[in-house]
Design an enzyme around this catalytic site. Structure first.
Site, PDB file in Angstrom:
ATOM      1  N   TYR A  29      -0.295  -0.401  -2.786  1.00 51.61           N
ATOM      2  CA  TYR A  29       0.388   0.823  -2.419  1.00 51.61           C
ATOM      3  C   TYR A  29      -0.340   2.071  -2.176  1.00 51.61           C
ATOM      4  O   TYR A  29      -0.062   2.769  -1.178  1.00 51.61           O
ATOM      5  CB  TYR A  29       1.648   0.962  -3.365  1.00 51.61           C
ATOM      6  CG  TYR A  29       2.623  -0.258  -3.423  1.00 51.61           C
ATOM      7  CD1 TYR A  29       3.576  -0.273  -2.563  1.00 51.61           C
ATOM      8  CD2 TYR A  29       2.515  -1.121  -4.334  1.00 51.61           C
ATOM      9  CE1 TYR A  29       4.681  -1.209  -2.475  1.00 51.61           C
ATOM     10  CE2 TYR A  29       3.400  -2.141  -4.446  1.00 51.61           C
ATOM     11  CZ  TYR A  29       4.441  -2.107  -3.594  1.00 51.61           C
ATOM     12  OH  TYR A  29       5.513  -3.221  -3.651  1.00 51.61           O
ATOM     13  N   GLU A  42      -0.495 -17.908   3.827  1.00 58.23           N
ATOM     14  CA  GLU A  42      -1.429 -17.034   4.700  1.00 58.23           C
ATOM     15  C   GLU A  42      -2.894 -16.895   4.361  1.00 58.23           C
ATOM     16  O   GLU A  42      -3.900 -16.528   5.114  1.00 58.23           O
ATOM     17  CB  GLU A  42      -0.975 -15.628   4.758  1.00 58.23           C
ATOM     18  CG  GLU A  42       0.517 -15.265   5.411  1.00 58.23           C
ATOM     19  CD  GLU A  42       0.867 -14.064   5.453  1.00 58.23           C
ATOM     20  OE1 GLU A  42       2.059 -13.835   6.127  1.00 58.23           O
ATOM     21  OE2 GLU A  42       0.296 -13.158   4.776  1.00 58.23           O
ATOM     22  N   ASN A  50      12.328  -2.393   3.743  1.00 56.25           N
ATOM     23  CA  ASN A  50      12.070  -3.070   5.012  1.00 56.25           C
ATOM     24  C   ASN A  50      13.121  -3.947   5.275  1.00 56.25           C
ATOM     25  O   ASN A  50      13.012  -4.993   4.359  1.00 56.25           O
ATOM     26  CB  ASN A  50      10.641  -3.363   4.902  1.00 56.25           C
ATOM     27  CG  ASN A  50      10.181  -4.605   6.147  1.00 56.25           C
ATOM     28  OD1 ASN A  50      10.829  -4.751   7.124  1.00 56.25           O
ATOM     29  ND2 ASN A  50       9.188  -5.359   5.539  1.00 56.25           N
ATOM     30  N   CYS A  62       5.769  -6.795   4.282  1.00 55.68           N
ATOM     31  CA  CYS A  62       5.799  -6.211   3.064  1.00 55.68           C
ATOM     32  C   CYS A  62       5.267  -7.001   1.727  1.00 55.68           C
ATOM     33  O   CYS A  62       4.806  -6.500   0.615  1.00 55.68           O
ATOM     34  CB  CYS A  62       6.999  -5.581   2.796  1.00 55.68           C
ATOM     35  SG  CYS A  62       8.425  -7.028   2.906  1.00 55.68           S
ATOM     36  N   HIS A  63       5.183  -8.247   1.862  1.00 58.97           N
ATOM     37  CA  HIS A  63       4.743  -9.311   0.911  1.00 58.97           C
ATOM     38  C   HIS A  63       3.135  -9.135   0.975  1.00 58.97           C
ATOM     39  O   HIS A  63       2.644  -9.439  -0.254  1.00 58.97           O
ATOM     40  CB  HIS A  63       5.060 -10.625   1.241  1.00 58.97           C
ATOM     41  CG  HIS A  63       4.485 -11.225   2.459  1.00 58.97           C
ATOM     42  ND1 HIS A  63       5.115 -10.970   3.668  1.00 58.97           N
ATOM     43  CD2 HIS A  63       3.372 -11.865   2.613  1.00 58.97           C
ATOM     44  CE1 HIS A  63       4.524 -11.459   4.545  1.00 58.97           C
ATOM     45  NE2 HIS A  63       3.343 -12.100   4.207  1.00 58.97           N
TER      46      HIS A  63
END
Length: 184
Positions: free
Chosen positions: A110, A168, A133, A141-142
């Site tokens: 963050y 990912e 979001n 956002c993950h």
């Protein structure tokens, strides 16, 4: 005031049914999980007003659904150029635009995200914008984690955050992954 019509589709994923909302121009407006519908409606209400939108079932698969299905199936770049349309404040949209710049397989804290938008002291505000979001996965956002590499909250549940990051190619610290609740 015009009422926004959003077309809803459901698609299965390894971590539950995903909801995909598009508008009449086929722009992606929201992505959430079937078991998190109250949260989705809360966000839509904040963005468009409690009575500012209506949901309708979509008759055929949208481009957004086809691309999200491809992403879930392993074609990770399928969502990179997907057009989204969101409401939100200028600050939120700035944070969301920066989220889309986090490369696949990478995470960011963050505080790093706040620094990237030129507001290093706005860490809490960045966290709130991240949580507001409406277009998860596409606006990733993950990929935002705690400063100590801990997996912080995710609106769709931490088990989904773990799945998305591993999908990912992010290698999670064994203790971070072990702390997460079981998938089912």
């Amino acid at each position: 005031m015009d009422i926004l019509t959003l077309f809803v589709e459901r698609t299965p994923t390894p971590v539950g049914d995903m909801l995909i909302l598009t508008d009449a121009e086929d722009r992606l407006r929201a992505v959430d999980w079937d078991d998190y519908q109250p949260r989705m409606h809360q966000l839509l209400g904040l963005h468009y007003g409690k009575n500012g939108y209506v949901l309708r079932e979509r008759g055929s698969a949208s481009q957004a659904r086809r691309r999200l299905d491809a992403y879930i199936g392993g074609e990770l770049s399928a969502i990179d150029e997907l057009e989204v349309a969101t409401a939100g404040t200028p600050f939120q949209r700035e944070v969301w635009a920066e989220l889309r710049r986090i490369p696949l397989g990478r995470t960011l804290s963050y505080s790093e995200l706040a620094g990237r938008i030129g507001r290093p002291k706005a860490v809490r505000a960045v966290g709130l914008a991240n949580g507001a979001n409406p277009v998860s996965i596409v606006v990733p956002c993950h990929r935002v984690i705690g400063a100590n590499a801990s997996l912080t909250g995710y609106g769709g549940g931490l088990h989904r955050k773990v799945w998305l990051l591993e999908h990912e190619g992010v290698e999670l610290a064994p203790r971070a992954a072990a702390r997460q609740p079981a998938l089912f």
